[in-house]
Design an enzyme around this catalytic site. Structure first.
Site, PDB file in Angstrom:
ATOM      1  N   ASP A 144       7.395   3.517   1.194  1.00  0.00           N
ATOM      2  CA  ASP A 144       8.532   2.894   1.875  1.00  0.00           C
ATOM      3  C   ASP A 144       9.863   3.098   1.156  1.00  0.00           C
ATOM      4  OD1 ASP A 144       6.040   0.642   2.435  1.00  0.00           O
ATOM      5  OD2 ASP A 144       7.113   1.503   4.138  1.00  0.00           O
TER       6      ASP A 144
ATOM      7  N   HIS B 194       0.827  -1.217   0.000  1.00  0.00           N
ATOM      8  CA  HIS B 194       0.000   0.000   0.000  1.00  0.00           C
ATOM      9  C   HIS B 194       0.857   1.262   0.000  1.00  0.00           C
ATOM     10  CE1 HIS B 194      -0.058  -1.001   4.584  1.00  0.00           C
ATOM     11  NE2 HIS B 194       1.086  -0.474   4.216  1.00  0.00           N
TER      12      HIS B 194
HETATM   13  N1  LIG Z   1       2.041  -5.852   2.446  1.00  0.00           N
HETATM   14  C1  LIG Z   1       1.791  -4.925   3.352  1.00  0.00           C
HETATM   15  O1  LIG Z   1       1.151  -3.917   3.097  1.00  0.00           O
HETATM   16  C2  LIG Z   1       2.328  -5.126   4.756  1.00  0.00           C
HETATM   17  C3  LIG Z   1       2.195  -4.142   5.754  1.00  0.00           C
HETATM   18  C4  LIG Z   1       2.712  -4.407   7.008  1.00  0.00           C
HETATM   19  C5  LIG Z   1       3.303  -5.637   7.255  1.00  0.00           C
HETATM   20  N2  LIG Z   1       3.379  -6.546   6.259  1.00  0.00           N
HETATM   21  C6  LIG Z   1       3.997  -7.842   6.453  1.00  0.00           C
HETATM   22  O2  LIG Z   1       3.015  -8.763   6.918  1.00  0.00           O
HETATM   23  C7  LIG Z   1       3.651  -9.755   7.722  1.00  0.00           C
HETATM   24  C8  LIG Z   1       2.982  -9.814   9.063  1.00  0.00           C
HETATM   25  O3  LIG Z   1       3.354  -8.714   9.817  1.00  0.00           O
HETATM   26  P1  LIG Z   1       2.742  -8.389  11.242  1.00  0.00           P
HETATM   27  O4  LIG Z   1       3.439  -7.185  11.743  1.00  0.00           O
HETATM   28  O5  LIG Z   1       1.259  -8.388  11.158  1.00  0.00           O
HETATM   29  O6  LIG Z   1       3.255  -9.635  12.055  1.00  0.00           O
HETATM   30  P2  LIG Z   1       2.575 -10.352  13.320  1.00  0.00           P
HETATM   31  O7  LIG Z   1       3.640 -11.148  13.953  1.00  0.00           O
HETATM   32  O8  LIG Z   1       1.845  -9.346  14.146  1.00  0.00           O
HETATM   33  O9  LIG Z   1       1.468 -11.275  12.652  1.00  0.00           O
HETATM   34  C9  LIG Z   1       1.844 -12.403  11.934  1.00  0.00           C
HETATM   35  C10 LIG Z   1       0.893 -13.538  12.243  1.00  0.00           C
HETATM   36  O10 LIG Z   1       1.384 -14.691  11.549  1.00  0.00           O
HETATM   37  C11 LIG Z   1       1.179 -15.801  12.403  1.00  0.00           C
HETATM   38  N3  LIG Z   1       2.028 -16.927  12.010  1.00  0.00           N
HETATM   39  C12 LIG Z   1       3.337 -17.138  12.298  1.00  0.00           C
HETATM   40  N4  LIG Z   1       3.748 -18.288  11.774  1.00  0.00           N
HETATM   41  C13 LIG Z   1       2.687 -18.833  11.120  1.00  0.00           C
HETATM   42  C14 LIG Z   1       2.492 -20.025  10.397  1.00  0.00           C
HETATM   43  N5  LIG Z   1       3.495 -20.898  10.195  1.00  0.00           N
HETATM   44  N6  LIG Z   1       1.287 -20.263   9.865  1.00  0.00           N
HETATM   45  C15 LIG Z   1       0.275 -19.385  10.061  1.00  0.00           C
HETATM   46  N7  LIG Z   1       0.394 -18.233  10.739  1.00  0.00           N
HETATM   47  C16 LIG Z   1       1.584 -17.968  11.285  1.00  0.00           C
HETATM   48  C17 LIG Z   1       1.439 -15.299  13.793  1.00  0.00           C
HETATM   49  O11 LIG Z   1       0.924 -16.138  14.776  1.00  0.00           O
HETATM   50  C18 LIG Z   1       0.824 -13.928  13.728  1.00  0.00           C
HETATM   51  O12 LIG Z   1      -0.512 -13.940  14.169  1.00  0.00           O
HETATM   52  C19 LIG Z   1       5.112  -9.369   7.775  1.00  0.00           C
HETATM   53  O13 LIG Z   1       5.836 -10.036   6.738  1.00  0.00           O
HETATM   54  C20 LIG Z   1       5.100  -7.886   7.464  1.00  0.00           C
HETATM   55  O14 LIG Z   1       6.305  -7.411   6.943  1.00  0.00           O
HETATM   56  C21 LIG Z   1       2.920  -6.319   5.031  1.00  0.00           C
END
Ligand SMILES: NC(=O)c1ccc[n+]([C@@H]2O[C@H](COP(=O)([O-])OP(=O)(O)OC[C@H]3O[C@@H](n4cnc5c(N)ncnc54)[C@H](O)[C@@H]3O)[C@@H](O)[C@H]2O)c1
Ligand SMILES: NC(=O)c1ccc[n+]([C@@H]2O[C@H](COP(=O)([O-])OP(=O)(O)OC[C@H]3O[C@@H](n4cnc5c(N)ncnc54)[C@H](O)[C@@H]3O)[C@@H](O)[C@H]2O)c1
Lengths: 485, 485
Positions: free
Chosen positions: A260, A175
């Site tokens: 970013d 985003h």
């Molecule tokens: N694309 C975007 O716009 C965007 C924005 C922010 C973050 N992100 C990315 O999204 C991802 C998540 O970030 P976050 O800050 O929400 O992290 P987070 O740790 O808060 O959430 C991640 C979730 O994944 C779960 N998880 C871990 N291992 C797993 C598995 N093997 N199977 C299923 N679920 C599992 C965890 O339990 C947790 O609930 C990161 O890679 C982050 O960089 C993407």
């Protein structure tokens, strides 16, 4: 309408999941859909489930929900799989940084020129990359017609890897391009009179076209930077779209870095905390400094706690409403003031039936399913869209989506040569090395990242830091993977 | 046969000029040619003139000579212009290194990963690059049908720059590919049974095909390395084709680095003198260490003195012969023993009517002029020859030349992906940045080289070292050039 099955992997990531749920509730073409919430963390999963149901209920939506801790079950028969998991969680990155800094790698070995985002790891992040790859393979096996919407990072590396190697429909979604909306707002322009375009790679996009009322409007950017940077002070660590670093990159590259990308400059802006503060502003020095990231993590931790509390409250008071005074009093009174305000604002926005979250995932799903054409900025293989970049590199570009798929717009004007040769190509090469490391299991490729790193003084330093990271208990599979050669 | 006019710019570079003269004397198709020796150093020019005439005389050739200190006069009406000048001489590089090392840039700011050759400067070498570019423009104006044979470095940067910007016939010529002959000799193989191919960029070529009697023969390389490196000790600083560093690069990249490519690895092999010794062997640590380069420069200085002495002798004794005992006694008795032997050997080889020098310049001229088809390894624009590398990048590839020009052979098998993505592309990008700096006069591009450099600790360090190099008296024009932004 019967709706479809939408799987969210890593659904325990509350704010993201609830934004998707909110969008789903407000999208008629997806009503009646089944949302499969999948996570390995039972508590987070249940909390999100409770809140998701509450939102759907208060928005009057007929969305259905299931929870599962089984990956295959969630993926099976899904039309869309949104992968937003973070394997190992944020604490893994802290471990890597701690070890790295012992050996002189400030902010971790994965902090690289043009990739300084603290949870966008590509070198030490084997478990995450492997998991994302495995999910794609599972989709190929269980729901070969499904679309994988890759939300978890590193989006650039993962979109390229999966698109090349796994024959499924997939796209990388971010985003960052909303930085342009921010700029337009700051300028006080009328949105519909602005003609803009961004292009590049994920976390490396640039404002390649910016016109107002049909005429080039870069002078407005010059004016905005001049005006806003007289007294430069960010309001929070993420507040960097208009900053000294953005200005410096804009002046050198000739185009505005968006979203970013501003975090992802060269070491010139990141040598140490003092340097980061100089370019990203006091007191944090940007969100990717030790101070900024700490601010973010503490906030995330608080939000997670509030989320649990809110869910608990609704489990115990199923008739309570999301925005009532009692709810506010009961559950978020312990949160910090600004977080309280922010959280309440989010809840309110999520409940507004007109207001979508700004995320693109559900807009895309709706377009693909119901032929509701929509303009988006997505990550797909280049295939000639940007000249000079290989066909099989995932680029983040303006597209439109409809039932026939995703269609890139022409990039016009083209990305300037300096951006391609001095920014994008170096970033692309690091993606290629990361994929080379992952696909071959050749540890020496990981070493090469660091041999070419400005923080490295000797080959021994490189070997030691990689040895110690590989020795982490959670990295047993990674260690085996990189032992082959 | 009337012959043609061949201009040698920087003809005062004695050994190279005399090798060309020797080859010309032995090439029937170029007999009767006029060799225009051009240099700004009168003494060196006259010495080379005297010796060139002597060689032609003793070889019974009807080659004609002129000397001039005027560039335009030399270029006018030439069919071939060989540019082998070094503007500022080797002492300029010493000044740059001295300043650089004050600021922590071991071996100079121009020493970069994949470009460690001590006289292949691309960042501080403005005067040289500008001169080479101006010679090309003069050829366009005065002798638009002539061929520019670019011998002076940096051949990669210059061939790409001139080929892109100046519409003349030109090609970059080196001799690094002879490393393959060396390997074949060491293996004791029959040359005609070996089928080999090299490809890459100048000073970055790799042995992409190596077959013996129709079968892949890489195991012979493995065996050779095993055998020769049991007791690794180079015989002179240039002796690196079979070395620990060549072996390490071979093992990582899967193909043998050839010629100067071995000098051009990553910082892994070049952090400091101790590191260089480890990889390139005692006592010098390769020719690009402070010890190795000193050895080379001292030798070059002695050769220059001997050249002057020999020329003086022949001016005073016009009837004397090149290889008589008296000549040897009289003129080279003061030289060191090994240099004496070497010099005598060179004279002998030059006088051998059958033996050509191994340089490709005259072979090429003869092919272009007289349709004498010959296989060579030259630097020309890629134009699709190597997939994955842009069309307008100068690559060093196997070609054949005839009256219709230069024709690339198919590269088969292709260069491995790892070499393209981890070696060639990073090297190519640095060439692009050097051209960007030169063409835009944007000093910040020079700074970017160093911001991305493993020896840089702060942006201030970058600014200071560039300031001091720009402040050198000989760099006035460079200073003006880089003041525009
Ligand atoms: N694309 C975007 O716009 C965007 C924005 C922010 C973050 N992100 C990315 O999204 C991802 C998540 O970030 P976050 O800050 O929400 O992290 P987070 O740790 O808060 O959430 C991640 C979730 O994944 C779960 N998880 C871990 N291992 C797993 C598995 N093997 N199977 C299923 N679920 C599992 C965890 O339990 C947790 O609930 C990161 O890679 C982050 O960089 C993407
Ligand atoms: N392509 C190859 O195979 C190869 C091999 C070795 C060296 N080189 C390159 O050839 C060049 C010459 O190297 P060298 O070691 O012989 O140097 P050198 O200093 O011994 O000789 C260079 C000559 O150029 C002359 N010169 C300087 N400025 C001039 C000007 N403005 N106009 C005309 N002549 C001028 C000098 O007077 C000198 O005689 C360097 O760039 C070197 O890297 C190329």
């Amino acid at each position: 309408m019967p709706g479809v099955k939408i799987s969210i992997i890593g659904a325990g990531s509350a704010s993201f999941s609830l934004r998707l749920v909110g969008d789903l509730c407000k999208t008629k073409g997806l009503s009646g859909s089944l949302v499969s919430l999948m996570d390995i963390d039972k508590n987070r999963l249940n909390a999100v489930h409770t809140l998701a149901k509450k939102y759907a209920e208060e928005l009057g939506s007929d969305l259905r929900f299931e929870t599962t801790m089984n990956l295959e079950d969630s993926i099976k028969d899904a039309s869309f799989v949104v992968n937003t998991a973070l394997v190992g969680g944020h604490s893994y990155f802290e471990k890597v940084r701690q070890i790295s800094e012992k050996y002189g790698y400030y902010r971790g070995i994965d902090a690289q020129e043009f990739n300084m985002v603290s949870d966008y790891y590509t070198i030490s992040n084997f478990n995450q990359i492997k998991f994302m790859f495995d999910v794609a393979k599972l989709i190929e096996k269980l729901s070969p017609k499904a679309w994988l919407l890759q939300a978890a990072n590193p989006v650039f590396e993962l979109t390229t890897l999966i698109s090349r190697v796994v024959p499924i429909n997939m796209v990388g979604i971010c985003h960052g391009h909303h930085g342009v909306d921010y700029i337009i707002e700051k300028m006080g322009l009328e949105k519909q009179k602005v003609d803009w375009q961004v292009a590049g790679v994920n976390h490396g996009i640039w404002l390649t076209r910016f016109k107002y009322e049909g005429k080039d409007a870069h002078h407005l950017i010059d004016e905005l930077l001049e005006k806003e940077l007289k007294n430069f002070k960010p309001t929070n660590p993420f507040d960097d779209q208009i900053s000294l670093v953005a200005k410096d990159m804009y002046e050198f590259y000739g185009r505005m870095p968006i979203g970013d990308t501003v975090r992802n400059g060269s070491w010139k802006y990141h040598y140490n905390l003092e340097t980061k503060k100089k370019w990203f502003g006091e007191p944090w020095g940007g969100v990717d400094s030790e101070l900024g990231w700490k601010w973010y993590q503490e906030r995330q931790a608080e939000r997670a706690i509030i989320t649990q509390q809110v869910a608990k409250y609704f489990k115990e008071n199923p008739k309570a409403k999301l925005l009532s005074k009692e709810t506010q009093q009961a559950i978020i009174s312990t949160a910090k003031d600004d977080l309280k305000k922010e959280y309440t604002k989010e809840v309110y926005e999520l409940l507004d039936p007109e207001k979508k979250s700004g995320e693109q995932h559900i807009l895309l799903a709706n377009a693909l399913l119901n032929d509701e054409k929509v303009d988006l900025v997505l990550n797909i293989l280049n295939k000639g869209t940007i000249p000079g970049i290989a066909d099989d590199v995932a680029v983040e570009i303006p597209v439109y989506a409809d039932k026939n798929g995703i269609h890139p717009y022409k990039i016009d004007p083209d990305i300037p040569e300096r951006i391609k040769k001095m920014y994008l190509m170096p970033r692309i090469l690091r993606m290629e090395w990361a994929l080379e490391a992952f696909l071959t299991g050749d540890r020496r490729v990981l070493e090469e990242f660091l041999i070419r790193d400005p923080r490295t003084r000797s080959y021994e330093q490189v070997v030691k830091v990689i040895d110690e990271i590989l020795a982490l208990p959670e990295n047993e599979e990674m260690r085996k993977h990189y032992s082959k050669k």
